[in-house]
Design an enzyme around this catalytic site. Structure first.
Site, PDB file in Angstrom:
ATOM      1  N   GLU A 295       0.831  -1.219   0.000  1.00  0.00           N
ATOM      2  CA  GLU A 295       0.000   0.000   0.000  1.00  0.00           C
ATOM      3  C   GLU A 295       0.859   1.260   0.000  1.00  0.00           C
ATOM      4  OE1 GLU A 295      -2.907   0.351  -0.770  1.00  0.00           O
ATOM      5  OE2 GLU A 295      -3.398  -1.778  -0.701  1.00  0.00           O
TER       6      GLU A 295
HETATM    7  C1  LIG Z   1       2.766  -9.556   0.304  1.00  0.00           C
HETATM    8  C2  LIG Z   1       2.462  -8.483  -0.679  1.00  0.00           C
HETATM    9  C3  LIG Z   1       1.145  -8.182  -0.981  1.00  0.00           C
HETATM   10  C4  LIG Z   1       0.849  -7.194  -1.920  1.00  0.00           C
HETATM   11  N1  LIG Z   1      -0.452  -6.972  -2.285  1.00  0.00           N
HETATM   12  C5  LIG Z   1      -0.708  -6.172  -3.357  1.00  0.00           C
HETATM   13  C6  LIG Z   1      -2.016  -6.097  -3.907  1.00  0.00           C
HETATM   14  O1  LIG Z   1      -2.963  -6.691  -3.400  1.00  0.00           O
HETATM   15  N2  LIG Z   1      -2.208  -5.331  -5.016  1.00  0.00           N
HETATM   16  C7  LIG Z   1      -1.190  -4.656  -5.612  1.00  0.00           C
HETATM   17  O2  LIG Z   1      -1.419  -3.998  -6.619  1.00  0.00           O
HETATM   18  N3  LIG Z   1       0.065  -4.700  -5.113  1.00  0.00           N
HETATM   19  C8  LIG Z   1       0.330  -5.447  -4.003  1.00  0.00           C
HETATM   20  N4  LIG Z   1       1.595  -5.527  -3.494  1.00  0.00           N
HETATM   21  C9  LIG Z   1       2.645  -4.710  -4.087  1.00  0.00           C
HETATM   22  C10 LIG Z   1       3.112  -3.601  -3.158  1.00  0.00           C
HETATM   23  O3  LIG Z   1       2.136  -2.605  -3.060  1.00  0.00           O
HETATM   24  C11 LIG Z   1       4.471  -3.091  -3.686  1.00  0.00           C
HETATM   25  O4  LIG Z   1       5.417  -4.097  -3.389  1.00  0.00           O
HETATM   26  C12 LIG Z   1       4.873  -1.778  -3.071  1.00  0.00           C
HETATM   27  O5  LIG Z   1       4.036  -0.751  -3.494  1.00  0.00           O
HETATM   28  C13 LIG Z   1       6.305  -1.407  -3.409  1.00  0.00           C
HETATM   29  O6  LIG Z   1       6.562  -1.560  -4.765  1.00  0.00           O
HETATM   30  P1  LIG Z   1       7.833  -2.427  -5.228  1.00  0.00           P
HETATM   31  O7  LIG Z   1       7.813  -3.692  -4.491  1.00  0.00           O
HETATM   32  O8  LIG Z   1       7.861  -2.483  -6.708  1.00  0.00           O
HETATM   33  O9  LIG Z   1       9.085  -1.603  -4.711  1.00  0.00           O
HETATM   34  P2  LIG Z   1       9.822  -0.418  -5.502  1.00  0.00           P
HETATM   35  O10 LIG Z   1       8.828   0.532  -6.042  1.00  0.00           O
HETATM   36  O11 LIG Z   1      10.812  -0.999  -6.435  1.00  0.00           O
HETATM   37  O12 LIG Z   1      10.582   0.307  -4.298  1.00  0.00           O
HETATM   38  C14 LIG Z   1      11.830  -0.174  -3.771  1.00  0.00           C
HETATM   39  C15 LIG Z   1      12.369   0.885  -2.793  1.00  0.00           C
HETATM   40  O13 LIG Z   1      12.579   2.119  -3.497  1.00  0.00           O
HETATM   41  C16 LIG Z   1      11.859   3.165  -2.868  1.00  0.00           C
HETATM   42  N5  LIG Z   1      11.336   4.069  -3.904  1.00  0.00           N
HETATM   43  C17 LIG Z   1      10.682   3.734  -5.026  1.00  0.00           C
HETATM   44  N6  LIG Z   1      10.357   4.837  -5.719  1.00  0.00           N
HETATM   45  C18 LIG Z   1      10.791   5.893  -5.010  1.00  0.00           C
HETATM   46  C19 LIG Z   1      10.750   7.308  -5.187  1.00  0.00           C
HETATM   47  N7  LIG Z   1      10.162   7.865  -6.239  1.00  0.00           N
HETATM   48  N8  LIG Z   1      11.306   8.090  -4.242  1.00  0.00           N
HETATM   49  C20 LIG Z   1      11.888   7.549  -3.148  1.00  0.00           C
HETATM   50  N9  LIG Z   1      11.955   6.228  -2.927  1.00  0.00           N
HETATM   51  C21 LIG Z   1      11.419   5.410  -3.853  1.00  0.00           C
HETATM   52  C22 LIG Z   1      10.732   2.497  -2.081  1.00  0.00           C
HETATM   53  O14 LIG Z   1      10.307   3.283  -0.981  1.00  0.00           O
HETATM   54  C23 LIG Z   1      11.395   1.191  -1.651  1.00  0.00           C
HETATM   55  O15 LIG Z   1      12.123   1.391  -0.462  1.00  0.00           O
HETATM   56  C24 LIG Z   1       1.908  -6.471  -2.530  1.00  0.00           C
HETATM   57  C25 LIG Z   1       3.234  -6.757  -2.192  1.00  0.00           C
HETATM   58  C26 LIG Z   1       3.513  -7.752  -1.296  1.00  0.00           C
HETATM   59  C27 LIG Z   1       4.965  -8.066  -1.002  1.00  0.00           C
END
Ligand SMILES: Cc1cc2nc3c(=O)[nH]c(=O)nc-3n(C[C@H](O)[C@H](O)[C@H](O)COP(=O)(O)OP(=O)(O)OC[C@H]3O[C@@H](n4cnc5c(N)ncnc54)[C@H](O)[C@@H]3O)c2cc1C
Length: 636
Positions: free
Chosen positions: A458
């Site tokens: 989220e």
């Molecule tokens: C168990 C689980 C359940 C989930 N359920 C859902 C679901 O039901 N529906 C759904 O759509 N998604 C779901 N997700 C996805 C989840 O919302 C994302 O994993 C989350 O939003 C982070 O995205 P990412 O994993 O791609 O990390 P990334 O976006 O790659 O981020 C990696 C790191 O970089 C940082 N970062 C990224 N962009 C920036 C920026 N612009 N400025 C500063 N820092 C930044 C982040 O804070 C983080 O620390 C789920 C994930 C998990 C693991």
């Protein structure tokens, strides 16, 4: 380890959050403390008897994919059937669609109980509630008629489909395509979504996916994303819902925690259940406004995840406190061997003068740290919920806009701060249990693994912080943030806490918060990178100060009830803190209020000083972070 719903504290926190004012909103006249208490007691029973016992077994067994279908852990389907039969799924929704019509304030208090009892289970209703809110707010009358009754009852569940391999925090990179068919009557959806919570399972007859996708002529970036309803099963000609849509569960993720919550990779339109031209989907609202609509879901879900982080912390804390009362190690520090006044007075002391570890100051420190943060965050999360109610139901425009100001600021704060504190609290709960906390059999380790996702999904804490600093502070010229600070200040100035030190500490903390906001606004005018560099400490500063606000209110109400002695504390306590538990006619005894004041004083002594450190970091570290060369993180 059993779970006991903290009903007294939930009712107390709801009163702090303004249950009386919520009960004056149209349609909520029945929302009295007595009604809330009876709902919470019933929820507490269901949680303790049905959900909590499945938490550990669900973790060990997990959800699994067999022959393309997801099978949930043993007991899950039956627990869900009972959950739905009890009417729990539709608490805050419109009775016109089968809901109970209760305020979000009440529904949020109940939700904490589900999260605490069994986080992996509670994610299913959490996502369904968010899907209901999005369809209710942005769907057509026909879509509301079709989907809401079954989603509200819980017969069907809902999901949020945002994330793709290349589009996590950055949703501008969403690639899933939606091609209109029959002049836009419906759409063909193709693409892959990952990490979809309860993306497939065997507990409901249908799953309603809310999917972000792009139309062929959509502009690039977030302005070209639309929202679609894509059901797992489609309506057949006979009005049944048995025709499989072309959505394949490609795999389930293997995760650190919440093993019983299926996290699915979903393939849309791959041809497994269709012609390969795409899964059938239906546009919600207008094209290209999908992200804006999805925010209806996300804001509710962000608040819910904050509550979830704190709920798991409450569960872990209960386990730690019970362990500390039982575990005998060492002697009281002021005791001679076998002859300690503390040990002698301690019914749990062993015969040789050793004491239960709950007598040791360092263990009490760890328990107090958890207790004060959990109680403050509980009150803060219910305050956010009360503002959701005011934003929806206040007849007066000004009151509505005040509630929206509060929600704008406090939603990222509760999501970020409550989940980060959740991780810290659960880690401390594990520490209290020493080696027994680290081994899997006792269950403490599961809470630690489970809660770790809450600051990630989220929107990570980093993304919540950027929302707070970028959109809510700088983007608004400071307006909303400064108005909320002024409201908190005015409220605190009117509180009689009976303790000048707490009141003074609160005044100083609010000044730090205002100065930080002003300095970030000034920095943004020079270099946009600077506020972003210290966005996270700014969010944590907000969280720390907002929790202090809640603890000050808690101390004031407790002080009032202890000193009044005119009915609210019929036990006749004389207010000196020494009276017996009498109760306030609402099931809450005087000891509760004395402990609350003690807890609030500890918050101001041990947690609030962190505000100064966070404010210093905001002032001094921004340029050092912004100017750090990425090559300096290479191995040297
Ligand atoms: C168990 C689980 C359940 C989930 N359920 C859902 C679901 O039901 N529906 C759904 O759509 N998604 C779901 N997700 C996805 C989840 O919302 C994302 O994993 C989350 O939003 C982070 O995205 P990412 O994993 O791609 O990390 P990334 O976006 O790659 O981020 C990696 C790191 O970089 C940082 N970062 C990224 N962009 C920036 C920026 N612009 N400025 C500063 N820092 C930044 C982040 O804070 C983080 O620390 C789920 C994930 C998990 C693991």
């Amino acid at each position: 380890m059993p779970y006991t719903a903290p009903v007294n504290d939930l009712v107390f926190a709801a009163e702090l959050a303004g249950l009386d004012a919520v009960a004056r909103l149209p349609g909520f006249e029945d929302a009295t403390p007595a009604l809330l208490r009876s709902i919470l007691e019933e929820a507490g029973r269901f949680a303790a008897e049905v959900l909590a016992p499945l938490n550990h077994s669900g973790d060990r067994q997990g959800a699994r994919l067999q022959g393309g279908e997801v099978i949930t852990a043993d007991g899950w389907k039956d627990a869900y059937r009972q959950f739905v039969a009890g009417g729990w799924n539709g608490l805050p929704f419109d009775p016109a669609f089968g809901g109970q019509g209760l305020p979000w304030l009440a529904a949020t208090a109940v939700a904490e109980i589900w999260h605490a009892a069994n986080m992996a289970f509670s994610l299913c209703p959490l996502l369904t509630q968010s899907a209901i809110a999005a369809i209710e707010a942005h769907g057509t009358p026909a879509q509301r008629e079709t989907y809401l009754p079954k989603l509200v009852s819980g017969e069907w569940s809902g999901t949020m489909n945002l994330t793709e391999p290349q589009a996590g925090s950055d949703l501008s990179a969403v690639r899933t395509r939606a091609v209109p068919v029959s002049g836009g009557e419906h759409y063909r959806i193709t693409g892959q979504k990952i990490f979809i919570t309860y993306g497939d399972h065997d507990m409901t007859a249908n799953i309603i996916h809310l999917v972000l996708a792009r139309l062929p002529d959509a502009p690039p970036g977030v302005k070209g994303i639309s929202l679609f309803i894509v059901p797992k099963f489609l309506a057949g000609e006979a009005g049944d819902w048995t025709r499989r849509n072309d959505i394949e569960t490609v795999s389930l993720e293997h995760k650190l925690g919440i093993h019983a919550s299926p996290t699915a990779v979903l393939g849309y339109g791959g041809g497994k259940y269709g012609d390969g031209d795409g899964a059938l989907g239906y546009l919600v609202g207008e094209a290209n406004r999908g992200l804006q609509y999805m925010f209806t879901m996300m804001n509710l879900a962000r608040h819910a995840v904050g509550v979830e982080g704190n709920g798991v912390a409450e569960r872990a804390y209960q386990q730690a406190a019970a362990f500390a009362a039982e575990r005998v190690q060492g002697r009281a520090i002021d005791a001679g061997a076998g002859d300690s006044s503390a040990a002698a007075a301690d019914s749990s002391a062993a015969a040789d003068g050793r004491v239960a570890i709950i007598r040791h100051a360092d263990v009490k420190r760890m328990l107090l740290a958890q207790k004060c943060r959990i109680e403050a965050l509980r009150a803060l999360s219910l305050t956010v919920a009360a503002n959701i109610d005011h934003a929806h139901r206040q007849p007066a425009a000004e009151a509505q806009s005040q509630a929206r100001d509060m929600l704008g600021i406090l939603t990222p704060v509760i999501k970020g701060h409550a989940t980060e504190c959740g991780v810290d609290n659960v880690s401390l709960a594990l520490q209290v249990q020493g080696g027994m906390g680290f081994i899997e059999e006792t269950g403490a380790a599961q809470h630690y693994r489970d809660v770790r996702i809450t600051p990630i999904y989220e929107g990570t804490t980093g993304i919540q912080s950027l929302d707070l600093v970028g959109r809510k502070l700088v983007g608004d010229g400071g307006g909303g943030a400064l108005r909320v600070i002024a409201r908190i200040e005015a409220e605190c100035a009117n509180l009689d806490v009976g303790d000048d030190a707490m009141a003074e500490s609160m005044r100083a903390a609010l000044n730090l918060l205002r100065e930080a906001a002003e300095s970030l606004l000034a920095a943004a005018a020079d270099d946009a990178n600077l506020p972003a560099a210290v966005a996270e400490p700014y969010l944590r500063l907000w969280g720390t100060v907002a929790c202090g606000w809640q603890m000050l209110k808690a101390a004031a109400l407790s002080h009032q009830r202890l000193t009044r002695g005119d009915g609210d504390a019929p036990g006749g306590d004389d207010g000196d803190g020494g009276g017996d538990d009498g109760g306030d006619g609402n099931g809450i005894g005087c000891a509760f209020y004395r402990h609350k004041i003690h807890t609030a004083r500890f918050y101001f002594a041990a947690e609030m000083p962190k505000a100064r450190q966070l404010a210093d970091t905001i002032r001094t570290a921004a340029a050092l972070i912004a100017e750090a060369d990425p090559t300096m993180f290479e191995p040297a």
